[in-house]
Write a protein that holds these residues in place. Sequence first.
Motif, PDB file in Angstrom:
ATOM      1  N   ILE A  94      11.080  24.292  18.034  1.00  0.00           N
ATOM      2  CA  ILE A  94      12.075  24.557  19.084  1.00  0.00           C
ATOM      3  C   ILE A  94      11.467  24.276  20.456  1.00  0.00           C
ATOM      4  O   ILE A  94      12.117  23.711  21.339  1.00  0.00           O
ATOM      5  CB  ILE A  94      12.584  26.009  18.992  1.00  0.00           C
ATOM      6  CG1 ILE A  94      13.438  26.188  17.736  1.00  0.00           C
ATOM      7  CG2 ILE A  94      13.393  26.383  20.238  1.00  0.00           C
ATOM      8  CD1 ILE A  94      13.778  27.629  17.429  1.00  0.00           C
ATOM      9  N   GLY A  95      10.199  24.662  20.619  1.00  0.00           N
ATOM     10  CA  GLY A  95       9.518  24.398  21.889  1.00  0.00           C
ATOM     11  C   GLY A  95       9.427  22.914  22.187  1.00  0.00           C
ATOM     12  O   GLY A  95       9.665  22.483  23.320  1.00  0.00           O
ATOM     13  N   TRP A  98      12.715  21.646  23.228  1.00  0.00           N
ATOM     14  CA  TRP A  98      13.020  22.062  24.591  1.00  0.00           C
ATOM     15  C   TRP A  98      12.468  21.052  25.601  1.00  0.00           C
ATOM     16  O   TRP A  98      13.115  20.755  26.599  1.00  0.00           O
ATOM     17  CB  TRP A  98      12.463  23.450  24.868  1.00  0.00           C
ATOM     18  CG  TRP A  98      12.113  23.700  26.313  1.00  0.00           C
ATOM     19  CD1 TRP A  98      10.887  23.956  26.833  1.00  0.00           C
ATOM     20  CD2 TRP A  98      13.024  23.687  27.438  1.00  0.00           C
ATOM     21  NE1 TRP A  98      10.949  24.108  28.199  1.00  0.00           N
ATOM     22  CE2 TRP A  98      12.256  23.940  28.596  1.00  0.00           C
ATOM     23  CE3 TRP A  98      14.387  23.482  27.570  1.00  0.00           C
ATOM     24  CZ2 TRP A  98      12.812  24.001  29.871  1.00  0.00           C
ATOM     25  CZ3 TRP A  98      14.950  23.543  28.849  1.00  0.00           C
ATOM     26  CH2 TRP A  98      14.168  23.800  29.972  1.00  0.00           C
ATOM     27  N   TRP A  99      11.287  20.505  25.327  1.00  0.00           N
ATOM     28  CA  TRP A  99      10.710  19.568  26.287  1.00  0.00           C
ATOM     29  C   TRP A  99      11.462  18.250  26.338  1.00  0.00           C
ATOM     30  O   TRP A  99      11.416  17.541  27.350  1.00  0.00           O
ATOM     31  CB  TRP A  99       9.217  19.376  26.004  1.00  0.00           C
ATOM     32  CG  TRP A  99       8.471  20.624  26.381  1.00  0.00           C
ATOM     33  CD1 TRP A  99       7.905  21.536  25.560  1.00  0.00           C
ATOM     34  CD2 TRP A  99       8.317  21.138  27.714  1.00  0.00           C
ATOM     35  NE1 TRP A  99       7.389  22.591  26.273  1.00  0.00           N
ATOM     36  CE2 TRP A  99       7.630  22.369  27.600  1.00  0.00           C
ATOM     37  CE3 TRP A  99       8.673  20.677  28.973  1.00  0.00           C
ATOM     38  CZ2 TRP A  99       7.292  23.144  28.714  1.00  0.00           C
ATOM     39  CZ3 TRP A  99       8.345  21.448  30.079  1.00  0.00           C
ATOM     40  CH2 TRP A  99       7.672  22.657  29.950  1.00  0.00           C
ATOM     41  N   VAL A 101      14.763  18.283  26.204  1.00  0.00           N
ATOM     42  CA  VAL A 101      15.833  18.690  27.117  1.00  0.00           C
ATOM     43  C   VAL A 101      15.307  18.767  28.546  1.00  0.00           C
ATOM     44  O   VAL A 101      15.960  18.303  29.499  1.00  0.00           O
ATOM     45  CB  VAL A 101      16.409  20.062  26.690  1.00  0.00           C
ATOM     46  CG1 VAL A 101      17.433  20.556  27.704  1.00  0.00           C
ATOM     47  CG2 VAL A 101      17.022  19.979  25.300  1.00  0.00           C
ATOM     48  N   SER A 102      14.125  19.332  28.698  1.00  0.00           N
ATOM     49  CA  SER A 102      13.520  19.451  30.028  1.00  0.00           C
ATOM     50  C   SER A 102      13.320  18.088  30.672  1.00  0.00           C
ATOM     51  O   SER A 102      13.511  17.926  31.885  1.00  0.00           O
ATOM     52  CB  SER A 102      12.182  20.187  29.930  1.00  0.00           C
ATOM     53  OG  SER A 102      11.586  20.323  31.200  1.00  0.00           O
ATOM     54  N   PHE A 126      15.420  29.175  29.683  1.00  0.00           N
ATOM     55  CA  PHE A 126      14.449  28.108  29.907  1.00  0.00           C
ATOM     56  C   PHE A 126      13.031  28.682  29.992  1.00  0.00           C
ATOM     57  O   PHE A 126      12.075  28.078  29.496  1.00  0.00           O
ATOM     58  CB  PHE A 126      14.769  27.354  31.201  1.00  0.00           C
ATOM     59  CG  PHE A 126      16.064  26.587  31.169  1.00  0.00           C
ATOM     60  CD1 PHE A 126      16.672  26.264  29.969  1.00  0.00           C
ATOM     61  CD2 PHE A 126      16.685  26.187  32.353  1.00  0.00           C
ATOM     62  CE1 PHE A 126      17.876  25.559  29.934  1.00  0.00           C
ATOM     63  CE2 PHE A 126      17.875  25.478  32.338  1.00  0.00           C
ATOM     64  CZ  PHE A 126      18.473  25.165  31.123  1.00  0.00           C
ATOM     65  N   LEU A 129      11.839  29.537  26.509  1.00  0.00           N
ATOM     66  CA  LEU A 129      11.530  28.308  25.776  1.00  0.00           C
ATOM     67  C   LEU A 129      10.243  27.659  26.282  1.00  0.00           C
ATOM     68  O   LEU A 129       9.584  26.917  25.548  1.00  0.00           O
ATOM     69  CB  LEU A 129      12.693  27.318  25.909  1.00  0.00           C
ATOM     70  CG  LEU A 129      13.971  27.687  25.146  1.00  0.00           C
ATOM     71  CD1 LEU A 129      15.116  26.769  25.553  1.00  0.00           C
ATOM     72  CD2 LEU A 129      13.727  27.602  23.638  1.00  0.00           C
ATOM     73  N   THR A 130       9.883  27.939  27.508  1.00  0.00           N
ATOM     74  CA  THR A 130       8.643  27.403  28.066  1.00  0.00           C
ATOM     75  C   THR A 130       7.439  28.229  27.642  1.00  0.00           C
ATOM     76  O   THR A 130       6.402  27.667  27.244  1.00  0.00           O
ATOM     77  CB  THR A 130       8.728  27.367  29.605  1.00  0.00           C
ATOM     78  OG1 THR A 130       9.790  26.488  30.000  1.00  0.00           O
ATOM     79  CG2 THR A 130       7.420  26.868  30.218  1.00  0.00           C
ATOM     80  N   SER A 239       8.267  19.886  35.346  1.00  0.00           N
ATOM     81  CA  SER A 239       9.344  20.828  35.026  1.00  0.00           C
ATOM     82  C   SER A 239       9.206  22.100  35.852  1.00  0.00           C
ATOM     83  O   SER A 239      10.177  22.576  36.454  1.00  0.00           O
ATOM     84  CB  SER A 239       9.311  21.163  33.534  1.00  0.00           C
ATOM     85  OG  SER A 239      10.322  22.088  33.198  1.00  0.00           O
TER      86      SER A 239
END
Length: 285
Positions: A94-95, A98-99, A101-102, A126, A129-130, A239
């Motif tokens: 998932i992490g 997320w990147w 998406v970031s 966010f 997720l970071t 980010s």
Amino acid sequence: MLKQRIITAIWLIPLVLGAIYLLPVEYFAWALIAVFLIAAKEWGRIIDSQCNVTQWSFTCTVGILLIALNLIVPADTIWLRGQIHPIYFAVVTIGALWWMVSLLLVLTYPKSAKLWQKNPMLKSMFGQLTLVPCFVALIALKSISSQISPYYGASLVLLVMLIVWAADSGAYFVGKAVGKTKLMPAVSPAKTLEGLLGGLVTTLIVVAGVMVISPEQELGLVVAVTLFVALISALGDLSESMFKRAACIKDSGTILPGHGGVLDRIDSLTAALPVFTLIYIAFWM
């Protein structure tokens, strides 16, 4: 500023190396929560720089998640028969997603900010997720055991840090010396394309070190992974810069003289660690 950065690094690096190599992974996992709670408090300022309640609420949320992870999956049970625990694998995956998406958010900033800048819930998500996948990836790498060396997992953590440090240092000094072409001025005006390329070249020193210590590794794969992780680490930096700019914050904190806050120091690692962990699972496990 440079003098302060060097002085802070002189005492911080031995502390970090001591924790990575000397602390048993079970104690390391619990000690690390304190570091991430500081980073979470700093992210709380990104959510709402004026509201302490919001900041502490986010900090408590992250703390509860990390404590729950340590209780549900003790550090010495993360790897069983060479397989990572499903919960840890899911969080790291998932992490990494997320990147992706970031990256889209960074590339489309400031337009993308219209979607999340005034939405505390999204900024809180966010932040989780970071931070949480970074924590999970760090513990997962540290806990890897090997018959070759009892410090194998710790050395993997150090490897990622060396890639990030080399990329950051190369980007900083090359950017200062010859940087002219702005990389993403809307996100971080000081970063240049020349600096990014300089940082990538600097990471080849890490590649050389890996090949000297472990010559059986495939050179092409080591180079590709190193450069990719370095690029991802730059995304982590950009980010955080994007979120700070949207929140009108220069540094996430002041706890580290010359470096800002903990979040400023680990921003590149928040992206590099989950991605490297997935790559390691795919190619070396």
